[in-house]
Design a protein around this motif. Sequence first.
Motif, PDB file in Angstrom:
ATOM      1  N   PHE A 110     -18.401 -10.580   1.250  1.00 12.65           N
ATOM      2  CA  PHE A 110     -18.453 -11.100   2.617  1.00 12.65           C
ATOM      3  C   PHE A 110     -19.197 -12.435   2.658  1.00 12.65           C
ATOM      4  O   PHE A 110     -18.831 -13.333   3.426  1.00 12.65           O
ATOM      5  N   VAL A 111     -20.216 -12.582   1.836  1.00  5.12           N
ATOM      6  CA  VAL A 111     -20.890 -13.878   1.706  1.00  5.12           C
ATOM      7  C   VAL A 111     -19.920 -14.913   1.158  1.00  5.12           C
ATOM      8  O   VAL A 111     -19.796 -16.026   1.676  1.00  5.12           O
ATOM      9  N   ARG A 112     -19.201 -14.514   0.131  1.00  3.65           N
ATOM     10  CA  ARG A 112     -18.242 -15.439  -0.487  1.00  3.65           C
ATOM     11  C   ARG A 112     -17.138 -15.835   0.484  1.00  3.65           C
ATOM     12  O   ARG A 112     -16.656 -16.981   0.479  1.00  3.65           O
ATOM     13  N   ALA A 113     -16.742 -14.908   1.336  1.00  2.05           N
ATOM     14  CA  ALA A 113     -15.679 -15.190   2.302  1.00  2.05           C
ATOM     15  C   ALA A 113     -16.037 -16.386   3.179  1.00  2.05           C
ATOM     16  O   ALA A 113     -15.190 -17.240   3.458  1.00  2.05           O
ATOM     17  N   VAL A 114     -17.290 -16.462   3.611  1.00  2.00           N
ATOM     18  CA  VAL A 114     -17.720 -17.551   4.489  1.00  2.00           C
ATOM     19  C   VAL A 114     -18.022 -18.816   3.702  1.00  2.00           C
ATOM     20  O   VAL A 114     -17.687 -19.922   4.126  1.00  2.00           O
ATOM     21  N   CYS A 115     -18.648 -18.672   2.543  1.00  2.00           N
ATOM     22  CA  CYS A 115     -19.086 -19.852   1.786  1.00  2.00           C
ATOM     23  C   CYS A 115     -17.946 -20.543   1.039  1.00  2.00           C
ATOM     24  O   CYS A 115     -17.947 -21.764   0.892  1.00  2.00           O
ATOM     25  N   GLU A 116     -16.974 -19.756   0.571  1.00  2.00           N
ATOM     26  CA  GLU A 116     -15.928 -20.327  -0.287  1.00  2.00           C
ATOM     27  C   GLU A 116     -14.516 -20.088   0.239  1.00  2.00           C
ATOM     28  O   GLU A 116     -13.585 -20.774  -0.160  1.00  2.00           O
ATOM     29  N   GLY A 117     -14.352 -19.093   1.078  1.00  2.00           N
ATOM     30  CA  GLY A 117     -13.010 -18.686   1.457  1.00  2.00           C
ATOM     31  C   GLY A 117     -12.478 -17.667   0.467  1.00  2.00           C
ATOM     32  O   GLY A 117     -12.877 -17.643  -0.698  1.00  2.00           O
ATOM     33  N   LEU A 118     -11.613 -16.800   0.937  1.00  2.00           N
ATOM     34  CA  LEU A 118     -11.062 -15.757   0.081  1.00  2.00           C
ATOM     35  C   LEU A 118      -9.667 -16.122  -0.402  1.00  2.00           C
ATOM     36  O   LEU A 118      -8.958 -16.900   0.225  1.00  2.00           O
ATOM     37  N   ASP A 119      -9.316 -15.534  -1.516  1.00  2.00           N
ATOM     38  CA  ASP A 119      -7.979 -15.729  -2.049  1.00  2.00           C
ATOM     39  C   ASP A 119      -6.971 -14.967  -1.189  1.00  2.00           C
ATOM     40  O   ASP A 119      -7.302 -13.972  -0.558  1.00  2.00           O
ATOM     41  N   ASP A 120      -5.756 -15.466  -1.157  1.00  2.00           N
ATOM     42  CA  ASP A 120      -4.693 -14.792  -0.409  1.00  2.00           C
ATOM     43  C   ASP A 120      -4.168 -13.635  -1.244  1.00  2.00           C
ATOM     44  O   ASP A 120      -3.225 -13.787  -2.025  1.00  2.00           O
ATOM     45  N   LEU A 121      -4.800 -12.493  -1.100  1.00  5.02           N
ATOM     46  CA  LEU A 121      -4.409 -11.332  -1.894  1.00  5.02           C
ATOM     47  C   LEU A 121      -3.173 -10.667  -1.303  1.00  5.02           C
ATOM     48  O   LEU A 121      -3.004 -10.642  -0.085  1.00  5.02           O
ATOM     49  N   PRO A 122      -2.328 -10.134  -2.153  1.00  2.00           N
ATOM     50  CA  PRO A 122      -1.125  -9.464  -1.646  1.00  2.00           C
ATOM     51  C   PRO A 122      -1.485  -8.193  -0.888  1.00  2.00           C
ATOM     52  O   PRO A 122      -2.485  -7.537  -1.184  1.00  2.00           O
ATOM     53  N   LYS A 123      -0.671  -7.865   0.091  1.00  2.00           N
ATOM     54  CA  LYS A 123      -0.851  -6.612   0.827  1.00  2.00           C
ATOM     55  C   LYS A 123      -0.428  -5.452  -0.066  1.00  2.00           C
ATOM     56  O   LYS A 123       0.583  -5.525  -0.762  1.00  2.00           O
ATOM     57  N   ALA A 124      -1.210  -4.398  -0.034  1.00  2.00           N
ATOM     58  CA  ALA A 124      -0.868  -3.219  -0.836  1.00  2.00           C
ATOM     59  C   ALA A 124       0.053  -2.302  -0.048  1.00  2.00           C
ATOM     60  O   ALA A 124      -0.053  -2.208   1.165  1.00  2.00           O
ATOM     61  N   THR A 125       0.939  -1.648  -0.741  1.00  2.00           N
ATOM     62  CA  THR A 125       1.815  -0.694  -0.070  1.00  2.00           C
ATOM     63  C   THR A 125       1.062   0.618   0.127  1.00  2.00           C
ATOM     64  O   THR A 125       0.169   0.970  -0.654  1.00  2.00           O
ATOM     65  N   GLU A 126       1.422   1.341   1.174  1.00  2.00           N
ATOM     66  CA  GLU A 126       0.735   2.596   1.496  1.00  2.00           C
ATOM     67  C   GLU A 126       0.828   3.608   0.350  1.00  2.00           C
ATOM     68  O   GLU A 126      -0.118   4.313   0.071  1.00  2.00           O
ATOM     69  N   GLY A 127       1.983   3.660  -0.302  1.00  2.00           N
ATOM     70  CA  GLY A 127       2.173   4.640  -1.369  1.00  2.00           C
ATOM     71  C   GLY A 127       1.181   4.451  -2.509  1.00  2.00           C
ATOM     72  O   GLY A 127       0.618   5.426  -3.030  1.00  2.00           O
ATOM     73  N   ILE A 128       0.947   3.195  -2.885  1.00  2.00           N
ATOM     74  CA  ILE A 128      -0.005   2.899  -3.959  1.00  2.00           C
ATOM     75  C   ILE A 128      -1.408   3.305  -3.541  1.00  2.00           C
ATOM     76  O   ILE A 128      -2.144   3.957  -4.288  1.00  2.00           O
ATOM     77  N   ARG A 129      -1.785   2.937  -2.331  1.00  2.00           N
ATOM     78  CA  ARG A 129      -3.137   3.256  -1.845  1.00  2.00           C
ATOM     79  C   ARG A 129      -3.347   4.774  -1.774  1.00  2.00           C
ATOM     80  O   ARG A 129      -4.406   5.277  -2.170  1.00  2.00           O
ATOM     81  N   GLU A 130      -2.348   5.472  -1.269  1.00  2.00           N
ATOM     82  CA  GLU A 130      -2.474   6.930  -1.150  1.00  2.00           C
ATOM     83  C   GLU A 130      -2.643   7.583  -2.512  1.00  2.00           C
ATOM     84  O   GLU A 130      -3.457   8.501  -2.677  1.00  2.00           O
ATOM     85  N   ALA A 131      -1.885   7.113  -3.497  1.00  2.00           N
ATOM     86  CA  ALA A 131      -1.975   7.685  -4.844  1.00  2.00           C
ATOM     87  C   ALA A 131      -3.364   7.440  -5.451  1.00  2.00           C
ATOM     88  O   ALA A 131      -3.946   8.333  -6.079  1.00  2.00           O
ATOM     89  N   LEU A 132      -3.896   6.238  -5.249  1.00  2.00           N
ATOM     90  CA  LEU A 132      -5.223   5.927  -5.784  1.00  2.00           C
ATOM     91  C   LEU A 132      -6.314   6.718  -5.063  1.00  2.00           C
ATOM     92  O   LEU A 132      -7.254   7.214  -5.693  1.00  2.00           O
ATOM     93  N   ASN A 133      -6.196   6.846  -3.743  1.00  2.00           N
ATOM     94  CA  ASN A 133      -7.169   7.643  -2.990  1.00  2.00           C
ATOM     95  C   ASN A 133      -7.139   9.110  -3.427  1.00  2.00           C
ATOM     96  O   ASN A 133      -8.186   9.753  -3.542  1.00  2.00           O
ATOM     97  N   LYS A 134      -5.929   9.609  -3.677  1.00  2.00           N
ATOM     98  CA  LYS A 134      -5.800  10.997  -4.124  1.00  2.00           C
ATOM     99  C   LYS A 134      -6.449  11.178  -5.492  1.00  2.00           C
ATOM    100  O   LYS A 134      -7.157  12.159  -5.751  1.00  2.00           O
ATOM    101  N   SER A 135      -6.228  10.209  -6.382  1.00  2.00           N
ATOM    102  CA  SER A 135      -6.842  10.249  -7.707  1.00  2.00           C
ATOM    103  C   SER A 135      -8.362  10.249  -7.598  1.00  2.00           C
ATOM    104  O   SER A 135      -9.055  10.992  -8.301  1.00  2.00           O
TER     105      SER A 135
END
Length: 306
Positions: A110-135
């Motif tokens: 969050f500090v870096r977000a203001v001081c440097e800006g964040l990279d344009d990260l790709p949006k994650a699909t729900e299926g990937i997130r759900e599988a990782l959360n389940k793991s």
Amino acid sequence: MSSQVKHKKTLVVVVGPTAVGKTATAILLAQHFDTEIISADSRQFYREMTIGTAKPDTQELAAAPHHFINSHSIQEEYSAGDFERDAMKLLDELFLAKDVVIMVGGSGLFVRAVCEGLDDLPKATEGIREALNKSFEETGLEPLKQRLKDIDPAYYAIADIDNPQRVIRALEVYEATGNPMSFYQKKDLSKRPFDIVTIGLNMDRDKLYERINLRVDKMIGAGLLDEVKSLAAYRHKPAMLTVGYSEVFDYFDGKLTFEEAIDKIKQNSRRYAKRQITWFKKYGNTTWFQPNDIDAIISFTKATLL
């Protein structure tokens, strides 16, 4: 022609590990420079999370104007990208009247977000997130951390790898794109229309760990268990997977005894503090001080404004 020089606006950023004394230092700086404070703590945004996040108390909040404390509900998703947008807009407003603004926080992203800006990260699909959360729910954080270390050692070395949200997000990016998180961190830094002075606070490791342990004991005494119980409906929110909350949920689930949960909070808080120090020592141009050396901190800050 006037001989007065118009100084560039300056954001003074106070960083360091949990429990080191960042809040008190930020307040003293804000009072000295007659200015306001932006909190860059990823959990203090949430109104419902107070005891476990070590928010500034009523007296501290009254000592200087604070922003991004109790600004959102845990029911809302609030990302580092959202914070970058909102904080930059607020800085535009504050700098109309102030030459100096203070930002304080231990959340490196969050500090870096203001001081440097964040990279344009790709949006994650729900299926990937759900599988990782389940793991994560089934086997815990360690296998996910090991996987991240294997696929992206560069990001692993600087990330807060004890934060499940950060680890899962990095694996999400890799699963979605085939590129590691570090691949997206190579772009040029965003140019900011203000100067940035970063002050790091640190102290003897044993003394810091004593302060962390004492803070955890105070949290328990202040009613942390009741706070966590009141948040049971949101236990799968990313903010609930963090230190001080996940261990209490494990106690409620019978996975830990009460004493084990407290010891685990202390241990994980100490590990988090170590990761914070590592992050901020690698990050940017930080000048380090003891937290009680406020005169030297103010003198240094004033000198940078000349």
